[in-house]
Design an enzyme around this catalytic site. Structure first.
Site, PDB file in Angstrom:
ATOM      1  N   GLY A 168       0.831  -1.156  -0.225  1.00  0.00           N
ATOM      2  CA  GLY A 168       0.275   0.232  -0.137  1.00  0.00           C
ATOM      3  C   GLY A 168       0.958   1.198  -0.156  1.00  0.00           C
ATOM      4  O   GLY A 168       2.469   1.511  -0.136  1.00  0.00           O
ATOM      5  N   ARG A 191      -1.945  -8.276  -2.369  1.00  0.00           N
ATOM      6  CA  ARG A 191      -3.557  -9.373  -3.017  1.00  0.00           C
ATOM      7  C   ARG A 191      -3.242  -9.636  -4.906  1.00  0.00           C
ATOM      8  O   ARG A 191      -3.825  -9.257  -5.467  1.00  0.00           O
ATOM      9  CB  ARG A 191      -5.059  -9.295  -2.889  1.00  0.00           C
ATOM     10  CG  ARG A 191      -4.972 -10.010  -1.010  1.00  0.00           C
ATOM     11  CD  ARG A 191      -6.125  -9.305  -0.621  1.00  0.00           C
ATOM     12  NE  ARG A 191      -6.113  -7.862  -0.463  1.00  0.00           N
ATOM     13  CZ  ARG A 191      -6.939  -7.676   0.244  1.00  0.00           C
ATOM     14  NH1 ARG A 191      -8.084  -7.748   0.663  1.00  0.00           N
ATOM     15  NH2 ARG A 191      -6.602  -5.907   0.329  1.00  0.00           N
ATOM     16  N   ALA A 251       3.310  -3.657  10.928  1.00  0.00           N
ATOM     17  CA  ALA A 251       1.491  -3.524  10.558  1.00  0.00           C
ATOM     18  C   ALA A 251       0.920  -3.063  11.486  1.00  0.00           C
ATOM     19  O   ALA A 251       0.257  -2.354  12.316  1.00  0.00           O
ATOM     20  CB  ALA A 251       1.281  -4.485   9.156  1.00  0.00           C
ATOM     21  N   ARG A 252       0.385  -4.635  12.314  1.00  0.00           N
ATOM     22  CA  ARG A 252      -0.643  -5.024  13.280  1.00  0.00           C
ATOM     23  C   ARG A 252      -0.082  -6.013  14.259  1.00  0.00           C
ATOM     24  O   ARG A 252       0.579  -6.949  13.166  1.00  0.00           O
ATOM     25  CB  ARG A 252      -1.848  -4.792  12.673  1.00  0.00           C
ATOM     26  CG  ARG A 252      -2.685  -3.686  12.983  1.00  0.00           C
ATOM     27  CD  ARG A 252      -2.551  -2.373  14.198  1.00  0.00           C
ATOM     28  NE  ARG A 252      -3.642  -1.201  13.888  1.00  0.00           N
ATOM     29  CZ  ARG A 252      -3.243  -0.023  13.449  1.00  0.00           C
ATOM     30  NH1 ARG A 252      -1.628  -0.265  13.208  1.00  0.00           N
ATOM     31  NH2 ARG A 252      -3.910   0.512  13.394  1.00  0.00           N
ATOM     32  N   GLU A 281      -0.736  -6.020  22.575  1.00  0.00           N
ATOM     33  CA  GLU A 281      -0.427  -5.045  23.559  1.00  0.00           C
ATOM     34  C   GLU A 281      -1.092  -4.170  24.399  1.00  0.00           C
ATOM     35  O   GLU A 281      -2.321  -4.077  23.753  1.00  0.00           O
ATOM     36  CB  GLU A 281       0.308  -4.018  22.154  1.00  0.00           C
ATOM     37  CG  GLU A 281      -0.720  -3.061  21.318  1.00  0.00           C
ATOM     38  CD  GLU A 281       0.565  -2.803  19.854  1.00  0.00           C
ATOM     39  OE1 GLU A 281       1.086  -3.124  19.107  1.00  0.00           O
ATOM     40  OE2 GLU A 281      -0.390  -1.443  19.841  1.00  0.00           O
ATOM     41  N   HIS A 299       5.099   0.581  19.388  1.00  0.00           N
ATOM     42  CA  HIS A 299       3.643   1.263  18.313  1.00  0.00           C
ATOM     43  C   HIS A 299       3.949   2.691  18.077  1.00  0.00           C
ATOM     44  O   HIS A 299       3.060   3.179  18.625  1.00  0.00           O
ATOM     45  CB  HIS A 299       2.181   0.842  18.520  1.00  0.00           C
ATOM     46  CG  HIS A 299       1.433   1.060  17.962  1.00  0.00           C
ATOM     47  ND1 HIS A 299       0.270  -0.233  18.065  1.00  0.00           N
ATOM     48  CD2 HIS A 299       1.614   1.636  16.733  1.00  0.00           C
ATOM     49  CE1 HIS A 299      -0.474   0.117  16.876  1.00  0.00           C
ATOM     50  NE2 HIS A 299       0.218   1.059  15.875  1.00  0.00           N
ATOM     51  N   ILE A 300       4.873   3.425  17.953  1.00  0.00           N
ATOM     52  CA  ILE A 300       5.812   4.343  17.634  1.00  0.00           C
ATOM     53  C   ILE A 300       5.837   5.093  16.052  1.00  0.00           C
ATOM     54  O   ILE A 300       6.887   5.966  16.150  1.00  0.00           O
ATOM     55  CB  ILE A 300       7.054   4.742  18.679  1.00  0.00           C
ATOM     56  CG1 ILE A 300       8.420   3.738  18.257  1.00  0.00           C
ATOM     57  CG2 ILE A 300       6.094   5.158  20.180  1.00  0.00           C
ATOM     58  CD1 ILE A 300       9.305   4.546  19.024  1.00  0.00           C
TER      59      ILE A 300
HETATM   60  C1  DGY Z   1      -1.916   3.421  12.420  1.00  0.00           C
HETATM   61  O1  DGY Z   1      -2.537   4.658  12.128  1.00  0.00           O
HETATM   62  O2  DGY Z   1      -2.689   2.863  11.974  1.00  0.00           O
HETATM   63  C2  DGY Z   1      -1.310   3.899  13.650  1.00  0.00           C
HETATM   64  O3  DGY Z   1      -0.253   2.329  14.098  1.00  0.00           O
HETATM   65  C3  DGY Z   1      -1.366   3.920  14.433  1.00  0.00           C
HETATM   66  O4  DGY Z   1      -1.998   3.406  15.949  1.00  0.00           O
END
Ligand code: DGY
Length: 340
Positions: A168, A191, A251-252, A281, A299-300
């Site tokens: 992306g 994808r 990502a997550r 987290e 997560h920064i």
């Molecule tokens: C987002 O913008 O998705 C970042 O991970 C902060 O949450």
């Protein structure tokens, strides 16, 4: 303790009420006050969902972050809610389909964080490959006795093959850095394949996921989290990678199986990992905390002052526009806003 900011004046009475559920920059919150009666979370802690529901009674709009859950339970308990604006680009915490069914408009905050997040992804990849935090811990612990040829010898970035999982906006910005700045051959899996005129400037070649894993020297994961990307990288996938490879997840949490990753890092299946996001987290899997060959950050990736301000401002702009008859800038379900 949670606190709230009362309406600023009598004039606020009769205006729509909005809730700022996560603390953010005061001057940006102040932009809401001419339009709305504003209640805000002045602590730096997310509210538990029951408290969020309680505070959302009578509110037409809410400003949230990626850690506030907007689900069917909340929507059904908050019938006045018409607009949900997150300051994050990721929106796996929001049930957008349920919002659409109830005429609730949802906006996120894309674009404004792309370059900052890509900078961080690249920095985390470099720190991981060059063993920067691991060597710093060693030095701070007073363990450095002498210079050595192989002391913290890591892997090169320049000229190495960059693998991007999820092409992306942020994935493309990382690919551009690798291609133009570091002469990295870039392979990616997504994808959908990018059109040739977008692949060209990134020097990027689409490959199947397993080929990406087999060939990448440094893999950066930038796919959104969803049911279909849950544990996209687990034991099987890690075992396809080179023993010298590194993996970075910005990502997550949940896209990578953290327990499997910790086990494979310990076994030497891959060389190292850099993680900014975690399953569950802010709790981090204890086995990851035990690994020396992993760089861990809280997560920064989008956390520069300028970018966090831009993300907050975009969410606030969206809230104002959506609730004052304008058109939100970055809707996820355009056209869904119900009349009062
Ligand atoms: C987002 O913008 O998705 C970042 O991970 C902060 O949450």
């Amino acid at each position: 303790m949670s606190t709230s900011t009362p309406p600023t004046s009598q004039a606020a009475a009769g205006r729509p009420k909005v809730l700022v559920a996560r603390k953010t920059f005061d001057d940006i919150v102040d932009r809401l006050r001419p339009h709305f009666e504003v209640e805000s979370n002045d602590t730096d802690l997310p509210w538990p969902q029951d408290e969020l529901i309680r505070r959302l009674q009578g509110k037409a709009g809410v400003y949230i972050s990626g850690s506030d859950k907007i689900d069917v339970k909340l929507l059904d308990a908050c019938p006045d809610l018409r607009v949900v604006c997150t300051m994050a680009v990721g929106y796996n915490n929001i049930d957008v389909a349920a919002c659409s069914e109830r005429g609730v408009l949802v906006t996120n905050a894309p674009d404004v964080l792309t370059e900052t997040t890509a900078d961080f992804g690249f920095a985390l990849m470099m720190a991981t490959a060059r063993r920067i935090t691991e060597s710093e811990h060693f030095l701070r612990a007073g363990r450095w006795q002498h210079w050595s040829v192989t002391l913290f010898a890591g892997a090169d970035i320049h000229g190495a093959t960059l693998g991007v999982l999820g092409m992306g906006r942020i994935g493309a910005a990382i690919a551009r850095r690798g291609h133009l700045g570091f002469g990295m051959p870039v392979i990616y899996h997504n994808r959908s394949r990018l059109p040739a005129d977008q692949e060209g400037p990134l020097g990027a070649q689409w490959v199947e996921k397993d080929e990406l894993l087999r060939r990448a020297d440094h893999l950066v994961i930038v796919v959104p989290y969803s049911a279909s990307s849950h544990h996209l990288i687990g034991q099987r996938e890690l075992r396809l990678m080179k023993p010298t490879a590194t993996l970075v997840n910005i990502a997550r949490g949940g896209v990578v199986d953290d327990a499997a990753l910790a086990a494979e890092l310990k076994a030497g299946t891959i060389a190292a990992a850099g993680l900014d996001v975690f399953e569950g987290e802010p709790t981090v899997h204890p086995a990851l905390l035990d690994c020396e060959n992993v760089v861990l950050t809280p997560h920064i990736a989008s956390a520069t002052v300028a970018t966090r301000r831009a993300m907050s401002a975009l969410a606030v702009d969206n809230l104002i526009l959506a609730l004052t008859g304008g058109t939100a800038k970055t809707p996820l379900n355009a056209g869904q806003l119900r009349a009062r």
